[in-house]
Design an enzyme around this catalytic site. Structure first.
Site, PDB file in Angstrom:
ATOM      1  N   HIS A 183      -8.384  38.871 -14.000  1.00  0.00           N
ATOM      2  CA  HIS A 183      -9.056  40.109 -14.415  1.00  0.00           C
ATOM      3  C   HIS A 183      -8.513  40.590 -15.767  1.00  0.00           C
ATOM      4  O   HIS A 183      -8.884  41.671 -16.226  1.00  0.00           O
ATOM      5  CB  HIS A 183      -8.839  41.221 -13.388  1.00  0.00           C
ATOM      6  CG  HIS A 183      -9.555  41.015 -12.089  1.00  0.00           C
ATOM      7  ND1 HIS A 183     -10.862  40.587 -12.016  1.00  0.00           N
ATOM      8  CD2 HIS A 183      -9.157  41.201 -10.806  1.00  0.00           C
ATOM      9  CE1 HIS A 183     -11.227  40.508 -10.751  1.00  0.00           C
ATOM     10  NE2 HIS A 183     -10.207  40.873  -9.992  1.00  0.00           N
ATOM     11  N   THR A 190     -15.627  36.736  -6.404  1.00  0.00           N
ATOM     12  CA  THR A 190     -15.448  35.858  -5.247  1.00  0.00           C
ATOM     13  C   THR A 190     -16.687  34.980  -5.033  1.00  0.00           C
ATOM     14  O   THR A 190     -16.577  33.797  -4.716  1.00  0.00           O
ATOM     15  CB  THR A 190     -15.213  36.737  -3.999  1.00  0.00           C
ATOM     16  OG1 THR A 190     -14.159  37.650  -4.320  1.00  0.00           O
ATOM     17  CG2 THR A 190     -14.861  35.918  -2.781  1.00  0.00           C
TER      18      THR A 190
END
Ligand code: A3P
Length: 312
Positions: A118, A59
């Protein structure tokens, strides 16, 4: 969650000197069709991809990248959730399990698109390895990342029946977590490729200014001293913790609504520390996790400090 082994339709050619037949990939049961869709998805030359293992500072880097790509438009960044400005590729399917809409958030983005994933290298879209758009990879000490994952899970009602040590024990004994070492080393060994910028959470903590400068150079963007000053403030732990657009509120609400589990409140931007594990785990448990890390890294002939770029 139940996992099953997954073999992609093809592997990247001439990218890594690796016997792909030996490379194990696992996916959550029921996600095979989605992974096939991703494998064949369209990649644009000017895409920017951010690939990480969960809780490695994704993030933080994502907000940094979005601002660099979008001409340091802090007002726009403060008015829309980060995960809408720059979607997490797997998220839509995780929540709605509909193949027809799974890639829509990414497909609806205007270029240059910033896409987070991911997924491990062999499960990322095949076109990435022919078009080679810019890709950023961030790694973090797995002890801090796994602890972060424990609390993040609890904020949506998962791991509520486990102590931190039970959670970590399950993780280090699972064949799926073992694959995390393939995830990171594959990108680590590619780190000198011109299309890849590889770094770590730890390096971002040591010198964020340098990382911002590197990223600007990598993406061919310039930054003024005034913009740098604003970036360092906006990306500070305190500002990101207080920022309602960088705490994944939009995503977390959807997961809570889907599972309706009793949860615990933990802000997404939680502690942001290097070595925070020392405050959470006993020295004996730390050495157990370290042995697990070292045992796996021996296979690749690298150390944790190598992967964190702390030896450079
Ligand atoms: P902790 O839970 O250890 O605090 P990801 O975005 O990959 O899920 O990573 C989340 C982790 O990055 C969390 O770690 C979070 O606090 C940390 N993080 C996010 N923004 C940060 C910032 N500006 N400075 C330091 N750490 C930050």
């Amino acid at each position: 969650m139940e996992f099953e082994q997954f073999v992609p339709e093809s592997y990247p050619k001439d990218l890594l000197d690796k016997d792909w037949k030996e490379r194990k990939c696992y996916c959550v049961k029921g996600r095979r069709d989605f992974l096939c869709l991703v494998h064949n998805m369209f990649v644009k030359n000017d895409d920017v991809w951010l690939v990480t293992l969960p809780k490695c500072g994704t993030t933080w880097m994502q907000e940094l990248l979005w601002l660099v790509i979008n001409n340091f438009d802090f007002n726009a960044a403060k008015s829309e959730h980060l995960e809408i400005r720059t979607p997490f590729l797997e998220f839509e399917y995780i929540v709605n399990e509909d193949l027809k809409t799974a890639l829509r958030p990414v497909e609806m983005l205007t270029s240059p698109r910033l896409i987070k994933s991911h997924l491990p290298l062999p499960l990322l879209p095949a076109q990435l390895w022919s078009k080679l758009p810019k890709l950023i990879y961030v790694y973090r000490d797995p002890k801090d990342a796994l602890i972060s994952q424990y609390y993040f899970g609890r904020s949506m009602g998962f791991n509520m029946d486990k102590t931190l040590e039970q959670f970590l024990t399950e993780k280090i004994e699972s064949r799926e977590t073992e694959c995390d070492f393939d995830h990171v080393t594959e990108f680590y060994f590619l780190r000198s490729q011109p299309w890849l910028y590889y770094t770590s959470f730890e390096r971002m903590k040591i010198n964020l200014r340098q990382i911002i400068e590197d990223i600007c150079q990598f993406l061919d963007r310039s930054i003024s001293e005034e913009q740098m000053h604003q970036m360092l403030k906006h990306l500070s732990f305190e500002e990101m913790k207080a920022n309602t657009k960088t705490n994944h509120i939009w995503e977390i609400e959807q997961v809570r609504a889907k599972h309706r589990l009793p949860y615990e409140d933990h802000s997404f931007v939680r502690k942001g520390k290097v070595g925070g594990f020392k405050e959470e785990l006993s020295p004996e448990f730390i050495s157990r996790v370290d042995s697990w890390i070292n045992k796996h890294l021996m296979r690749y002939n690298v150390t944790l400090n190598d992967l964190l770029l702390l030896n450079d």
